[in-house]
Enzyme design. Structure first.
Site, PDB file in Angstrom:
ATOM      1  N   HIS A  84       0.808  -1.216   0.000  1.00  0.00           N
ATOM      2  CA  HIS A  84       0.000   0.000   0.000  1.00  0.00           C
ATOM      3  C   HIS A  84       0.847   1.274   0.000  1.00  0.00           C
ATOM      4  CE1 HIS A  84       0.229  -0.237   4.566  1.00  0.00           C
ATOM      5  NE2 HIS A  84       0.374   1.063   4.401  1.00  0.00           N
ATOM      6  N   ASP A 138       0.089  -7.547   1.385  1.00  0.00           N
ATOM      7  CA  ASP A 138       0.496  -6.148   1.568  1.00  0.00           C
ATOM      8  C   ASP A 138       2.011  -5.998   1.587  1.00  0.00           C
ATOM      9  OD1 ASP A 138       0.216  -3.435   1.803  1.00  0.00           O
ATOM     10  OD2 ASP A 138      -0.251  -3.442   3.946  1.00  0.00           O
ATOM     11  N   SER A 147       4.878   2.667   7.762  1.00  0.00           N
ATOM     12  CA  SER A 147       4.513   1.580   6.850  1.00  0.00           C
ATOM     13  C   SER A 147       5.720   1.074   6.081  1.00  0.00           C
ATOM     14  CB  SER A 147       3.481   2.071   5.835  1.00  0.00           C
ATOM     15  OG  SER A 147       2.186   1.901   6.290  1.00  0.00           O
TER      16      SER A 147
END
Length: 392
Positions: A111, A141, A219
């Site tokens: 993402h 992911d 992230s």
């Protein structure tokens, strides 16, 4: 360096108990770290063998940081979006990653790079290089990007074995929250075997929960154990306000190794697919539901391997102690010779296979045991219309 805003998204989620799917689940706010569209469901799963670890040779936080910070990078992604006037405008978002090997491969979240028009990577020494996306996998992911950087900038981080992680183990997160590069936070492993919802709505199994502070921009950054090994990639947080509330989740390192290897070799990975939505039938409730204990098929999607094998979905439902359970469907008790008692066990068993593998499935229907062979297919880009959270 001036901090840049990361992609921030606070979304409405449901915390769903495995054995009572959708029953009594409260609505809470969650957020991912970079994606404006990623939806996350974190589910609580029973954890076994979770005694706190006793590691007498552990490095302290400073030592872990000094050994690792050169292998952590800041990733800036440029993408385009539609403006209020209908035109296209460029926007930037930021995340983290870590150097996976000496060839310039870097692991991050899918993402983080989703929709990227261009990607750049800043290293510990301030040097910045353009990167290309080698491949990405929305089902886990994870993504791999590659830079053409000198060896002096590349400091690959060792990847550990996430099956050896125990609740209570000390962990360290390094990344660029809010664009503040080389930020280190610490905590413990709060729980194991959590489930997260991937960007394409499939389930990521065996996620690591931690109370180490992680925020927007973390992230793709590494979660490190007390030996300085990567045991996870920080991916999601649970938060009422969008900031770190001490409930973060990381994709386990064994998943990272498997997916990164496939992406580097082929640019993509494929996952096995059975084509069912399922619900655990606990032994304590099996007699009340007039079923055997195991994994009941709540839904069988048309045209999938399960449908072609003639497996039957639930035909009704029954409420027990205030919770609704499907009834009338086939109950799987064995997958490829391996006993399955929960929906999570079935998903792990399917995940361990490859598309095209033929497996033997034992199931109960109308009080009788049956066995059939099923040839697994390739998981589609997105699951069918959602009904239950586990979709092997």
């Amino acid at each position: 360096m001036k901090p840049r805003p990361g992609r921030i998204s606070t979304l409405l989620m449901a915390l769903v108990a495995t054995l009572a799917i959708g029953a009594g689940a409260g609505a809470v706010a969650y957020s991912t770290f970079s994606s404006p569209s990623t939806k996350t469901v974190v589910r609580q799963v029973a954890v076994g063998n979770s005694e706190p670890a006793a590691n007498t040779s552990a490095l302290n936080i400073g030592e872990i940081y000094r050994r690792s910070y050169k292998g952590v990078v800041e990733i800036t992604v440029t993408s385009s979006s539609t403006s209020a006037f209908g035109g296209q405008e460029a926007q930037q978002a930021q995340g983290s990653g870590f150097v996976y090997d000496s060839k310039g491969d870097i692991v991050t979240n899918e993402h983080v790079v989703d929709g990227a028009k261009s990607v750049s990577v800043q290293f510990w020494n301030g040097d910045t290089y353009k990167a290309t996306v080698v491949g990405s996998d929305p089902s886990t992911d994870l993504a791999v990007i590659k830079v053409d950087a000198p060896q002096s900038s590349l400091s690959p981080l060792p990847v550990g074995d996430s099956t050896k992680v125990l609740v209570g183990d000390g962990v360290v997160a390094i990344g660029s929250p809010f664009g503040l590069e080389e930020t280190v936070t610490s905590g413990i492993v709060s729980a194991l075997h959590r489930q997260m919802e991937a960007p394409n709505n499939f389930t990521i199994n065996d996620s690591i929960q931690t109370d180490a502070a992680i925020n927007h921009g973390n992230s793709g950054g590494p979660l490190l154990n007390s030996d300085g090994q990567v045991i996870g990639v920080n991916a999601q947080i649970r938060s009422d306000g969008g900031g770190s509330d001490g409930v973060g989740f990381a994709i386990p390192s064994n998943t990272i190794t498997s997916i990164a290897t496939g992406l580097i070799a082929n640019g993509k990975v494929e996952h096995a697919y059975l084509g069912v939505s399922v619900q655990t039938v606990p032994a304590t409730l099996a007699s009340d539901l007039k079923l055997v204990a195991g994994v009941e098929l709540y839904k069988v999607t048309s045209g999938t391997p399960a449908a072609k094998a003639g497996l039957h979905a639930a035909t009704g439902s029954k409420t027990v102690d205030g919770d609704s359970y499907p009834t009338g469907g086939d109950v799987l008790t064995s997958f490829d010779g391996q006993k399955v008692t929960t929906a999570e066990e079935l998903q792990r068993a399917v995940d361990a296979k490859k598309p095209g593998d033929t497996v033997s499935i034992t199931y109960w229907r109308a009080g009788k045991s049956h066995t059939t062979d099923v040839k697994l297919a390739t998981r589609p880009a997105t699951p069918p219309a959602r009904s239950l959270p586990v979709k092997p």
